[in-house]
Design a protein around this motif. Structure first.
Motif, PDB file in Angstrom:
ATOM      1  N   ALA A  30      -9.239  -4.252  -4.242  1.00  0.00           N
ATOM      2  CA  ALA A  30      -7.858  -4.375  -4.736  1.00  0.00           C
ATOM      3  C   ALA A  30      -7.499  -3.182  -5.616  1.00  0.00           C
ATOM      4  O   ALA A  30      -6.411  -2.615  -5.518  1.00  0.00           O
ATOM      5  CB  ALA A  30      -7.688  -5.672  -5.519  1.00  0.00           C
ATOM      6  N   ALA A  31      -8.475  -2.778  -6.442  1.00  0.00           N
ATOM      7  CA  ALA A  31      -8.206  -1.668  -7.352  1.00  0.00           C
ATOM      8  C   ALA A  31      -7.936  -0.390  -6.569  1.00  0.00           C
ATOM      9  O   ALA A  31      -7.019   0.371  -6.878  1.00  0.00           O
ATOM     10  CB  ALA A  31      -9.390  -1.472  -8.292  1.00  0.00           C
ATOM     11  N   ILE A  32      -8.761  -0.169  -5.537  1.00  0.00           N
ATOM     12  CA  ILE A  32      -8.584   1.057  -4.752  1.00  0.00           C
ATOM     13  C   ILE A  32      -7.249   1.020  -4.025  1.00  0.00           C
ATOM     14  O   ILE A  32      -6.499   1.996  -3.997  1.00  0.00           O
ATOM     15  CB  ILE A  32      -9.754   1.215  -3.749  1.00  0.00           C
ATOM     16  N   ARG A  33      -6.943  -0.172  -3.455  1.00  0.00           N
ATOM     17  CA  ARG A  33      -5.687  -0.269  -2.731  1.00  0.00           C
ATOM     18  C   ARG A  33      -4.507  -0.037  -3.680  1.00  0.00           C
ATOM     19  O   ARG A  33      -3.580   0.685  -3.359  1.00  0.00           O
ATOM     20  CB  ARG A  33      -5.566  -1.642  -2.076  1.00  0.00           C
ATOM     21  N   ALA A  35      -4.535   1.671  -6.442  1.00  0.00           N
ATOM     22  CA  ALA A  35      -4.514   3.075  -6.834  1.00  0.00           C
ATOM     23  C   ALA A  35      -3.904   3.924  -5.720  1.00  0.00           C
ATOM     24  O   ALA A  35      -3.096   4.816  -5.968  1.00  0.00           O
ATOM     25  CB  ALA A  35      -5.927   3.549  -7.138  1.00  0.00           C
ATOM     26  N   LEU A  36      -4.287   3.605  -4.459  1.00  0.00           N
ATOM     27  CA  LEU A  36      -3.751   4.365  -3.329  1.00  0.00           C
ATOM     28  C   LEU A  36      -2.241   4.198  -3.257  1.00  0.00           C
ATOM     29  O   LEU A  36      -1.506   5.165  -3.058  1.00  0.00           O
ATOM     30  CB  LEU A  36      -4.389   3.877  -2.028  1.00  0.00           C
ATOM     31  N   GLY A  37      -1.780   2.943  -3.429  1.00  0.00           N
ATOM     32  CA  GLY A  37      -0.346   2.668  -3.371  1.00  0.00           C
ATOM     33  C   GLY A  37       0.388   3.469  -4.424  1.00  0.00           C
ATOM     34  O   GLY A  37       1.387   4.123  -4.141  1.00  0.00           O
ATOM     35  N   ARG A  38      -0.160   3.461  -5.622  1.00  0.00           N
ATOM     36  CA  ARG A  38       0.486   4.181  -6.715  1.00  0.00           C
ATOM     37  C   ARG A  38       0.543   5.668  -6.405  1.00  0.00           C
ATOM     38  O   ARG A  38       1.547   6.327  -6.580  1.00  0.00           O
ATOM     39  CB  ARG A  38      -0.314   3.941  -7.999  1.00  0.00           C
ATOM     40  N   ARG A  39      -0.579   6.197  -5.898  1.00  0.00           N
ATOM     41  CA  ARG A  39      -0.633   7.623  -5.607  1.00  0.00           C
ATOM     42  C   ARG A  39       0.348   7.980  -4.493  1.00  0.00           C
ATOM     43  O   ARG A  39       0.957   9.040  -4.506  1.00  0.00           O
ATOM     44  CB  ARG A  39      -2.046   8.012  -5.203  1.00  0.00           C
ATOM     45  N   ALA A  40       0.478   7.069  -3.530  1.00  0.00           N
ATOM     46  CA  ALA A  40       1.405   7.339  -2.430  1.00  0.00           C
ATOM     47  C   ALA A  40       2.822   7.454  -2.978  1.00  0.00           C
ATOM     48  O   ALA A  40       3.584   8.337  -2.589  1.00  0.00           O
ATOM     49  CB  ALA A  40       1.326   6.219  -1.395  1.00  0.00           C
ATOM     50  N   VAL A  41       3.158   6.564  -3.887  1.00  0.00           N
ATOM     51  CA  VAL A  41       4.501   6.599  -4.469  1.00  0.00           C
ATOM     52  C   VAL A  41       4.724   7.915  -5.216  1.00  0.00           C
ATOM     53  O   VAL A  41       5.759   8.551  -5.110  1.00  0.00           O
ATOM     54  CB  VAL A  41       4.700   5.397  -5.422  1.00  0.00           C
ATOM     55  N   ILE A  42       3.693   8.331  -5.961  1.00  0.00           N
ATOM     56  CA  ILE A  42       3.826   9.591  -6.713  1.00  0.00           C
ATOM     57  C   ILE A  42       3.861  10.772  -5.755  1.00  0.00           C
ATOM     58  O   ILE A  42       4.570  11.752  -5.968  1.00  0.00           O
ATOM     59  CB  ILE A  42       2.662   9.736  -7.714  1.00  0.00           C
ATOM     60  N   ALA A  43       3.100  10.660  -4.659  1.00  0.00           N
ATOM     61  CA  ALA A  43       2.963  11.792  -3.744  1.00  0.00           C
ATOM     62  C   ALA A  43       4.261  12.097  -3.007  1.00  0.00           C
ATOM     63  O   ALA A  43       4.525  13.244  -2.667  1.00  0.00           O
ATOM     64  CB  ALA A  43       1.852  11.507  -2.739  1.00  0.00           C
ATOM     65  N   LEU A  44       5.075  11.082  -2.762  1.00  0.00           N
ATOM     66  CA  LEU A  44       6.288  11.284  -1.956  1.00  0.00           C
ATOM     67  C   LEU A  44       7.200  12.375  -2.511  1.00  0.00           C
ATOM     68  O   LEU A  44       7.507  13.331  -1.780  1.00  0.00           O
ATOM     69  CB  LEU A  44       7.050   9.966  -1.841  1.00  0.00           C
ATOM     70  N   PRO A  45       7.605  12.264  -3.765  1.00  0.00           N
ATOM     71  CA  PRO A  45       8.471  13.343  -4.269  1.00  0.00           C
ATOM     72  C   PRO A  45       7.783  14.697  -4.272  1.00  0.00           C
ATOM     73  O   PRO A  45       8.436  15.723  -4.042  1.00  0.00           O
ATOM     74  CB  PRO A  45       8.817  12.900  -5.693  1.00  0.00           C
ATOM     75  N   TYR A  46       6.456  14.696  -4.489  1.00  0.00           N
ATOM     76  CA  TYR A  46       5.746  15.978  -4.451  1.00  0.00           C
ATOM     77  C   TYR A  46       5.803  16.568  -3.046  1.00  0.00           C
ATOM     78  O   TYR A  46       5.986  17.774  -2.866  1.00  0.00           O
ATOM     79  CB  TYR A  46       4.298  15.793  -4.896  1.00  0.00           C
ATOM     80  N   ALA A  47       5.611  15.708  -2.059  1.00  0.00           N
ATOM     81  CA  ALA A  47       5.655  16.170  -0.673  1.00  0.00           C
ATOM     82  C   ALA A  47       7.027  16.745  -0.376  1.00  0.00           C
ATOM     83  O   ALA A  47       7.170  17.803   0.247  1.00  0.00           O
ATOM     84  CB  ALA A  47       5.347  15.004   0.265  1.00  0.00           C
TER      85      ALA A  47
END
Ligand code: ATP
Ligand code: MG
Lengths: 325, 376
Positions: A30-33, A35-47
């Motif tokens: 659950a923690a990894i999932r 963390a991944l979700g959070r990173r994906a959200v952050i990654a979008l504007p960076y992308a």
């Protein structure tokens, strides 16, 4: 980079060591999932930034170090794979030495900064009372006034600048009105002057000044002004001691939003300015389309970018220091 | 209008000239009357509390004193001068705001110095007076902090220091302790009274907490719906309320409806259907005979006993319907034969007291001076 490093080291710390194996595994998953979700959200504007800002910037940077040649595109490639299997990276600094060596470019830069600076100042002087008036207007009025500020955005920018050409022309309504009033006896040259450029700039960028100012002024707690009055401060003085310092963020934001596009503005000086109105946006345009000298145009763009980035960093530094003190 | 003769009524003799005089002050917002025909006199050096429920116009009245609202009608005199039209920055009044209203971009010292700077006080004097104020509110060493770096209680003390540094003759405080927890609140109430005594400032404090008003005030003005219903010392207000609202608002009370059946100058008898009894009161009431009245009896003034009391008037019987042990006292709910529930509070004097049990039959009685008869 930072996000990647976090991904590698983070995630596990949410799991308690003493938990039984089953829940520990589930917890880790659950923690990894999460963390991944959070990173994906952050990654979008960076992308988004990477694709639409960083990549074009790198292309321009590459062209700025290239050399002119008769082809399409009219530049030499920067990296060449030679016959004897050598990858050659050839960076031409000549574009930059050329830009810095020519006084015309220097004058264009200085003039652009000056026009943008003066326009920003006027936009601030006009925009602040406007924003103040809107923020303090009674509820129903506020929405109407706010709408009026953004209304120009509903028509094309180009069209609005053309409209000014009509208004400022020798036989335009402004000259006609001045003659009617007897202030002048024959039409004066308004179009193709510095005045017209400033007018166009202030007119076009005023909303970008008003909007951040409005939100800053509207947020201001009015009891602070009452407290100032209670302590013997007259309203005019309270404006400079309370209102102005507490809306500084809005002033910074508004000035940046006006100044930065104004420095590189092409359309307004081209349409409203005279032949001798020298601005960097126009120089870049001429190099690019007139001379087909993409490398010099790109070098100019890079220099402009560095200057503006310097301004933004300086402002941020000043703001950060004031926040601490 | 006062139902109780000879108690809590203005004696009519003139004391020293009041420091603040409010005359028929009215404030309308559109059609809504927030403050209606309020007249008040506040003496120099008093702690005057405005007490009332939410939305009754306390803040509006205070803001008119400070000059932030212009009265629709009426006048305000401070020290004999009509200040009704004087702007806030020229009034000899300072205010401590409910939200504190500290300037967020200034340090604690700059906040406190602000008022003195407006008067063009010399730099050296500003510094020494700021220091003096900060040590008074025990905030030495916090000069360079910004408001957001302070706790709620510390902010409140900065606000107090800022309001006091100009040595105002009149300090207005709008729910000054509203944001503090109970312990800190009690401590600060004590500090406020101390400060007030030390500086001799006249305080007008707004609150909706009746306990706070009782603790702080030399006099209380009880407000309802824009009007002042009663002005008096805390004891006056508690023991001699002049209306149902005041009796009910301050402290806890048993309120019963009744009808005057015997009206003599030195006593009255009131028939109360809810109690199923006739209440004997040992003072006269200025009310037409047969008029409907209300009788208010405080819970702590009713006594409970297992044996029949000796007195004959004001004796009832009932059954204990509920018990709440509060430590210092025990609160009983007693059901009368009529079904009416009476609240009774008994102090816990002895540690091993034999307490009454639920469903036990008990006698209730009270002294004939205890009930308060109100006609409105
Ligand atoms: N500017 C205003 N415009 C319209 N109505 C107002 C205005 N200010 C206050 N009122 C109304 O006047 C009444 C009294 O308000 P006031 O703020 O004086 O109440 P209060 O006694 O201080 O209440 P609280 O204990 O909740 O602070 C309220 O009903 C309020 O809605
Ligand atoms: Mg209030």
């Amino acid at each position: 980079m930072a996000a990647l490093a976090l991904l590698l080291t983070g995630g596990g710390d949410a799991v308690s060591v003493s938990a039984p194996a089953g829940t520990r595994l589930a917890g880790r998953f659950a923690a990894i999932r999460g963390a991944l979700g959070r990173r994906a959200v952050i990654a979008l504007p960076y992308a988004w930034l990477a694709v639409f800002f960083l990549v074009p910037f790198l292309i321009v940077l590459k062209i700025a170090f290239s050399n002119i040649q008769l082809s399409m595109p009219p530049v030499e490639p920067v990296m060449v794979w030679t016959a004897d299997h050598v990858l050659q990276l050839r960076l031409h600094f000549s574009n930059f030495t050329f830009v810095f060596g020519d006084e015309l470019y220097l004058a264009a830069f200085v003039n652009s900064l000056q026009v943008a600076g003066v326009s920003t100042l006027f936009a601030l002087l006009i925009g602040y009372p406007m924003a103040y008036g809107i923020a303090r207007a009674p509820g129903a009025w506020r929405n109407i006034l706010f709408l009026l500020v953004v209304l120009p955005f509903f028509t094309s920018f180009l069209l609005r600048v053309y409209a000014w050409m009509g208004l400022l022309g020798r036989s335009g309504p402004i000259n006609a009105l001045l003659m009617q009033l007897g202030i002048i006896h024959e039409p004066v040259q308004l179009l193709q002057t510095d005045f017209a450029v400033y007018l166009g700039m202030v007119y076009s960028y005023l909303p970008f000044m008003v909007l951040p100012l409005y939100s800053a002024i509207e947020k201001l707690d009015l009891t602070l002004l009452e407290a100032a009055a209670d302590l013997g401060c007259r309203p005019a003085k309270a404006f400079f001691m309370i209102t102005l310092p507490l809306t500084k963020e809005g002033i910074f934001a508004g000035c940046l939003l006006v100044f930065i596009p104004a420095v590189g503005e092409y359309v307004i000086p081209a349409l409203l300015g005279g032949p001798d109105t020298l601005m960097i946006g126009r120089v870049v345009w001429d190099e690019f389309f007139g001379n087909r000298d993409w490398p010099v145009a790109s070098a100019l763009a890079i220099v402009l970018l560095v200057i503006l980035a310097g301004f933004v960093l300086l402002l941020q530094r000043v703001q950060a220091q004031e926040g601490e003190a | 209008m006062n139902a109780v003769v000879g108690a809590g009524v203005e004696t009519g003799q003139k004391g020293p000239a009041p420091y603040v005089r409010i005359e028929r002050l009215t404030k309308r917002f559109g059609d809504f009357v927030a403050v209606r025909q309020v007249s008040l006199e506040i003496q120099r050096g008093e702690i005057f509390c405005l007490l009332g429920g939410s939305g009754c116009g306390k803040t509006t009245l205070l803001r008119m004193l400070a000059g932030f609202e212009t009265p629709t009608d009426g006048a305000i005199f401070i020290d004999g001068v009509d200040v009704t039209q004087v702007p806030p920055y020229e009034r000899p009044v300072n205010m401590m705001f409910q939200s504190y209203a500290l300037f967020p971009h200034m340090t604690v010292a700059q906040n406190v110095a602000f008022g003195l700077k407006q008067d063009g006080t010399a730099r050296g004097e500003i510094e020494s007076r700021v220091q003096e104020m900060l040590s008074l509110v025990q905030l030495n060493g916090y000069e360079k902090r910004k408001p957001h770096q302070l706790s709620g209680g510390q902010r409140q003390r900065v606000a107090l220091a800022r309001a006091l540094v100009k040595r105002p003759k009149l300090l207005l405080l709008d729910e000054p302790l509203g944001a503090l927890d109970k312990k800190l609140r009690e401590h600060t109430q004590f500090e406020l009274v101390n400060l007030q005594e030390k500086l001799g400032v006249t305080f007008v404090i707004v609150t909706h907490d009746q306990e706070e008003a009782m603790t702080l005030a030399s006099r209380i003005g009880v407000m309802r719906a824009g009007e002042i219903l009663q002005v008096g010392t805390p004891a006056d207000i508690y023991e001699f309320p002049n209306s149902r609202f005041v009796a009910d608002f301050i402290g806890s009370v048993n309120m019963v409806e009744g009808r005057l059946i015997e009206d003599e100058p030195d006593h009255v008898r009131i028939e109360c259907a809810q109690l199923g009894a006739i209440v004997y009161v040992d003072h006269g009431v200025s009310s037409p005979p047969d008029a409907p009245v209300s009788v208010a009896i405080r819970p702590e003034k009713i006594q409970l006993s297992r044996e029949r009391p000796e007195q004959t008037d004001n004796v009832l019987q009932g059954v204990i319907a509920g018990i709440a042990y509060l430590g210092n006292a025990t609160r009983y709910l007693v059901r009368l034969p009529t079904g009416f529930l009476l609240r009774v509070t008994a102090p816990n004097v002895f540690r091993h007291e034999e307490r009454l049990e639920p469903d036990e039959r008990v006698w209730l009685h009270w002294h004939s001076s205890s009930p308060v008869v109100v006609t409105r």
